[in-house]
Design a protein around this motif. Structure first.
Motif, PDB file in Angstrom:
ATOM      1  N   GLY A  76       0.813  -1.214   0.000  1.00  0.00           N
ATOM      2  CA  GLY A  76       0.000   0.000   0.000  1.00  0.00           C
ATOM      3  C   GLY A  76       0.846   1.265   0.000  1.00  0.00           C
ATOM      4  N   LEU A  77       1.872   1.289   0.830  1.00  0.00           N
ATOM      5  CA  LEU A  77       2.760   2.462   0.868  1.00  0.00           C
ATOM      6  C   LEU A  77       3.485   2.639  -0.464  1.00  0.00           C
ATOM      7  CD1 LEU A  77       4.179   2.064   4.485  1.00  0.00           C
ATOM      8  CD2 LEU A  77       2.523   3.773   3.679  1.00  0.00           C
ATOM      9  N   ALA A  78       3.892   1.519  -1.066  1.00  0.00           N
ATOM     10  CA  ALA A  78       4.533   1.602  -2.382  1.00  0.00           C
ATOM     11  C   ALA A  78       3.551   2.105  -3.436  1.00  0.00           C
ATOM     12  CB  ALA A  78       5.085   0.231  -2.781  1.00  0.00           C
ATOM     13  N   LEU A  79       2.288   1.673  -3.349  1.00  0.00           N
ATOM     14  CA  LEU A  79       1.274   2.132  -4.305  1.00  0.00           C
ATOM     15  C   LEU A  79       0.981   3.624  -4.128  1.00  0.00           C
ATOM     16  CD1 LEU A  79      -1.096  -0.964  -4.211  1.00  0.00           C
ATOM     17  CD2 LEU A  79       0.212  -0.155  -6.205  1.00  0.00           C
ATOM     18  N   ILE A  80       0.977   4.097  -2.892  1.00  0.00           N
ATOM     19  CA  ILE A  80       0.777   5.535  -2.649  1.00  0.00           C
ATOM     20  C   ILE A  80       1.933   6.324  -3.254  1.00  0.00           C
ATOM     21  CG2 ILE A  80       0.692   7.328  -0.860  1.00  0.00           C
ATOM     22  CD1 ILE A  80      -0.806   5.212   0.899  1.00  0.00           C
ATOM     23  N   ALA A  81       3.151   5.844  -3.061  1.00  0.00           N
ATOM     24  CA  ALA A  81       4.318   6.522  -3.646  1.00  0.00           C
ATOM     25  C   ALA A  81       4.233   6.499  -5.176  1.00  0.00           C
ATOM     26  CB  ALA A  81       5.608   5.859  -3.175  1.00  0.00           C
ATOM     27  N   GLY A 114      -7.765  10.950  -1.433  1.00  0.00           N
ATOM     28  CA  GLY A 114      -8.774  10.292  -2.261  1.00  0.00           C
ATOM     29  C   GLY A 114      -8.313   8.935  -2.749  1.00  0.00           C
ATOM     30  N   PHE A 115      -7.087   8.860  -3.233  1.00  0.00           N
ATOM     31  CA  PHE A 115      -6.539   7.590  -3.692  1.00  0.00           C
ATOM     32  C   PHE A 115      -6.426   6.595  -2.538  1.00  0.00           C
ATOM     33  CE2 PHE A 115      -2.807   4.823  -4.340  1.00  0.00           C
ATOM     34  CZ  PHE A 115      -3.278   4.090  -5.416  1.00  0.00           C
ATOM     35  N   THR A 116      -5.967   7.069  -1.387  1.00  0.00           N
ATOM     36  CA  THR A 116      -5.759   6.183  -0.250  1.00  0.00           C
ATOM     37  C   THR A 116      -7.081   5.641   0.295  1.00  0.00           C
ATOM     38  OG1 THR A 116      -3.702   7.326   0.263  1.00  0.00           O
ATOM     39  CG2 THR A 116      -4.628   5.951   1.999  1.00  0.00           C
ATOM     40  N   LEU A 117      -8.147   6.432   0.238  1.00  0.00           N
ATOM     41  CA  LEU A 117      -9.462   5.920   0.637  1.00  0.00           C
ATOM     42  C   LEU A 117      -9.845   4.712  -0.204  1.00  0.00           C
ATOM     43  CD1 LEU A 117     -11.386   9.282   1.064  1.00  0.00           C
ATOM     44  CD2 LEU A 117     -10.982   7.590   2.858  1.00  0.00           C
ATOM     45  N   ALA A 118      -9.685   4.839  -1.513  1.00  0.00           N
ATOM     46  CA  ALA A 118     -10.004   3.727  -2.408  1.00  0.00           C
ATOM     47  C   ALA A 118      -9.033   2.563  -2.194  1.00  0.00           C
ATOM     48  CB  ALA A 118      -9.981   4.198  -3.858  1.00  0.00           C
ATOM     49  N   LEU A 119      -7.788   2.871  -1.966  1.00  0.00           N
ATOM     50  CA  LEU A 119      -6.788   1.832  -1.723  1.00  0.00           C
ATOM     51  C   LEU A 119      -7.127   1.050  -0.455  1.00  0.00           C
ATOM     52  CD1 LEU A 119      -4.102   0.679  -2.780  1.00  0.00           C
ATOM     53  CD2 LEU A 119      -2.942   2.364  -1.345  1.00  0.00           C
ATOM     54  N   ALA A 120      -7.596   1.747   0.571  1.00  0.00           N
ATOM     55  CA  ALA A 120      -7.993   1.076   1.812  1.00  0.00           C
ATOM     56  C   ALA A 120      -9.160   0.121   1.559  1.00  0.00           C
ATOM     57  CB  ALA A 120      -8.358   2.107   2.874  1.00  0.00           C
ATOM     58  N   ALA A 121     -10.114   0.545   0.756  1.00  0.00           N
ATOM     59  CA  ALA A 121     -11.238  -0.338   0.430  1.00  0.00           C
ATOM     60  C   ALA A 121     -10.765  -1.541  -0.373  1.00  0.00           C
ATOM     61  CB  ALA A 121     -12.304   0.431  -0.343  1.00  0.00           C
ATOM     62  N   ALA A 122      -9.829  -1.313  -1.272  1.00  0.00           N
ATOM     63  CA  ALA A 122      -9.285  -2.423  -2.057  1.00  0.00           C
ATOM     64  C   ALA A 122      -8.595  -3.424  -1.140  1.00  0.00           C
ATOM     65  CB  ALA A 122      -8.308  -1.902  -3.113  1.00  0.00           C
ATOM     66  N   ALA A 123      -7.853  -2.940  -0.159  1.00  0.00           N
ATOM     67  CA  ALA A 123      -7.175  -3.840   0.782  1.00  0.00           C
ATOM     68  C   ALA A 123      -8.194  -4.613   1.612  1.00  0.00           C
ATOM     69  CB  ALA A 123      -6.238  -3.050   1.690  1.00  0.00           C
ATOM     70  N   ALA A 124      -9.235  -3.929   2.051  1.00  0.00           N
ATOM     71  CA  ALA A 124     -10.231  -4.571   2.910  1.00  0.00           C
ATOM     72  C   ALA A 124     -11.059  -5.613   2.162  1.00  0.00           C
ATOM     73  CB  ALA A 124     -11.148  -3.511   3.507  1.00  0.00           C
ATOM     74  N   ASP A 153      -5.439  -9.117  -6.716  1.00  0.00           N
ATOM     75  CA  ASP A 153      -6.730  -8.431  -6.676  1.00  0.00           C
ATOM     76  C   ASP A 153      -6.550  -7.018  -6.104  1.00  0.00           C
ATOM     77  OD1 ASP A 153      -9.608  -8.492  -7.024  1.00  0.00           O
ATOM     78  OD2 ASP A 153      -9.794  -8.747  -4.852  1.00  0.00           O
ATOM     79  N   TYR A 154      -5.803  -6.925  -5.031  1.00  0.00           N
ATOM     80  CA  TYR A 154      -5.500  -5.641  -4.376  1.00  0.00           C
ATOM     81  C   TYR A 154      -4.824  -4.694  -5.366  1.00  0.00           C
ATOM     82  CZ  TYR A 154      -3.198  -2.679  -0.737  1.00  0.00           C
ATOM     83  OH  TYR A 154      -2.748  -1.650   0.056  1.00  0.00           O
ATOM     84  N   ALA A 155      -3.815  -5.166  -6.048  1.00  0.00           N
ATOM     85  CA  ALA A 155      -3.076  -4.331  -7.003  1.00  0.00           C
ATOM     86  C   ALA A 155      -3.955  -3.910  -8.186  1.00  0.00           C
ATOM     87  CB  ALA A 155      -1.832  -5.068  -7.492  1.00  0.00           C
ATOM     88  N   LEU A 156      -4.797  -4.824  -8.659  1.00  0.00           N
ATOM     89  CA  LEU A 156      -5.684  -4.485  -9.782  1.00  0.00           C
ATOM     90  C   LEU A 156      -6.672  -3.383  -9.400  1.00  0.00           C
ATOM     91  CD1 LEU A 156      -6.417  -8.016 -11.268  1.00  0.00           C
ATOM     92  CD2 LEU A 156      -5.098  -6.176 -12.328  1.00  0.00           C
ATOM     93  N   TRP A 157      -7.272  -3.501  -8.229  1.00  0.00           N
ATOM     94  CA  TRP A 157      -8.216  -2.468  -7.788  1.00  0.00           C
ATOM     95  C   TRP A 157      -7.505  -1.161  -7.455  1.00  0.00           C
ATOM     96  CZ3 TRP A 157     -12.943  -2.408  -9.178  1.00  0.00           C
ATOM     97  CH2 TRP A 157     -13.590  -3.608  -9.451  1.00  0.00           C
ATOM     98  N   ALA A 158      -6.263  -1.247  -7.026  1.00  0.00           N
ATOM     99  CA  ALA A 158      -5.471  -0.023  -6.838  1.00  0.00           C
ATOM    100  C   ALA A 158      -5.290   0.681  -8.178  1.00  0.00           C
ATOM    101  CB  ALA A 158      -4.124  -0.358  -6.217  1.00  0.00           C
ATOM    102  N   GLY A 159      -5.081  -0.101  -9.234  1.00  0.00           N
ATOM    103  CA  GLY A 159      -4.976   0.479 -10.576  1.00  0.00           C
ATOM    104  C   GLY A 159      -6.263   1.168 -10.993  1.00  0.00           C
ATOM    105  N   VAL A 160      -7.401   0.563 -10.663  1.00  0.00           N
ATOM    106  CA  VAL A 160      -8.701   1.187 -10.954  1.00  0.00           C
ATOM    107  C   VAL A 160      -8.810   2.515 -10.207  1.00  0.00           C
ATOM    108  CG1 VAL A 160     -11.201   0.944 -10.636  1.00  0.00           C
ATOM    109  CG2 VAL A 160      -9.857  -0.987 -11.486  1.00  0.00           C
ATOM    110  N   ALA A 161      -8.419   2.511  -8.942  1.00  0.00           N
ATOM    111  CA  ALA A 161      -8.464   3.740  -8.137  1.00  0.00           C
ATOM    112  C   ALA A 161      -7.561   4.816  -8.722  1.00  0.00           C
ATOM    113  CB  ALA A 161      -8.057   3.440  -6.695  1.00  0.00           C
ATOM    114  N   LEU A 162      -6.391   4.428  -9.167  1.00  0.00           N
ATOM    115  CA  LEU A 162      -5.446   5.372  -9.760  1.00  0.00           C
ATOM    116  C   LEU A 162      -6.057   6.023 -11.007  1.00  0.00           C
ATOM    117  CD1 LEU A 162      -1.703   5.088  -9.999  1.00  0.00           C
ATOM    118  CD2 LEU A 162      -2.906   5.587 -12.086  1.00  0.00           C
ATOM    119  N   VAL A 163      -6.640   5.223 -11.865  1.00  0.00           N
ATOM    120  CA  VAL A 163      -7.258   5.755 -13.090  1.00  0.00           C
ATOM    121  C   VAL A 163      -8.412   6.688 -12.736  1.00  0.00           C
ATOM    122  CG1 VAL A 163      -8.595   5.110 -15.145  1.00  0.00           C
ATOM    123  CG2 VAL A 163      -6.524   3.840 -14.558  1.00  0.00           C
TER     124      VAL A 163
END
Length: 138
Positions: free
Chosen positions: A21-26, A62-72, A79-89
């Motif tokens: 998650g921290l790497a995805l935020i960076a 905003g991104f981290t809110l979606a990332l948290a939901a993806a993790a949960a 799956d986590y990484a794919l949904w993080a990509g959706v959040a990023l877009v």
């Protein structure tokens, strides 16, 4: 002792998701900053620009809110990484919509430290992040 062991059984996955998650935020920060026509970090560091700080802060939250939901809600790290990509877009689309449709001249306004424009951008980024997070609760 068993209760302590049971409680800490998930420590490995916790740290794995946290580090990813921290790497995805960076990564988000790097991509978002590369796609915005102004240098948020430079404006914050050199000029103490409140507008740039609000704008990038809203995007990160905003991104981290979606990332948290993806993790949960994810069933695997992929799956986590794919949904993080959706959040990023989604966050990048939010910036593009604000820039091109809602607040033409946004780039200049942020560069001129226009806090009102930054608040609108940050609020939209937060709204998109919240909506994104809710939609990930499949």
């Amino acid at each position: 002792m068993d209760m302590l062991t049971d409680s800490l059984a998930g420590i490995g996955p916790f740290f794995t998701y946290l580090v990813i998650g921290l790497a995805l935020i960076a990564l988000f920060k790097v991509i978002y900053s590369a796609l915005t026509p102004y240098d948020e970090w430079g404006l914050v560091k050199r000029e103490q620009s409140q507008a740039a700080a609000i704008a990038i802060g809203g995007a990160l939250v905003g991104f981290t809110l979606a990332l948290a939901a993806a993790a949960a809600n994810s069933v695997s790290l992929i799956d986590y990484a794919l949904w993080a990509g959706v959040a990023l877009v989604a966050q990048l689309l939010a910036f593009t919509m604000v820039r091109l449709v809602i607040l033409p001249g946004l780039v200049e306004k942020i560069e001129q430290n226009n806090v009102a424009a930054a608040i609108v951008l940050a609020a939209i980024n937060l709204c998109v992040g919240l909506l994104n997070a809710a939609c990930m609760s499949y």
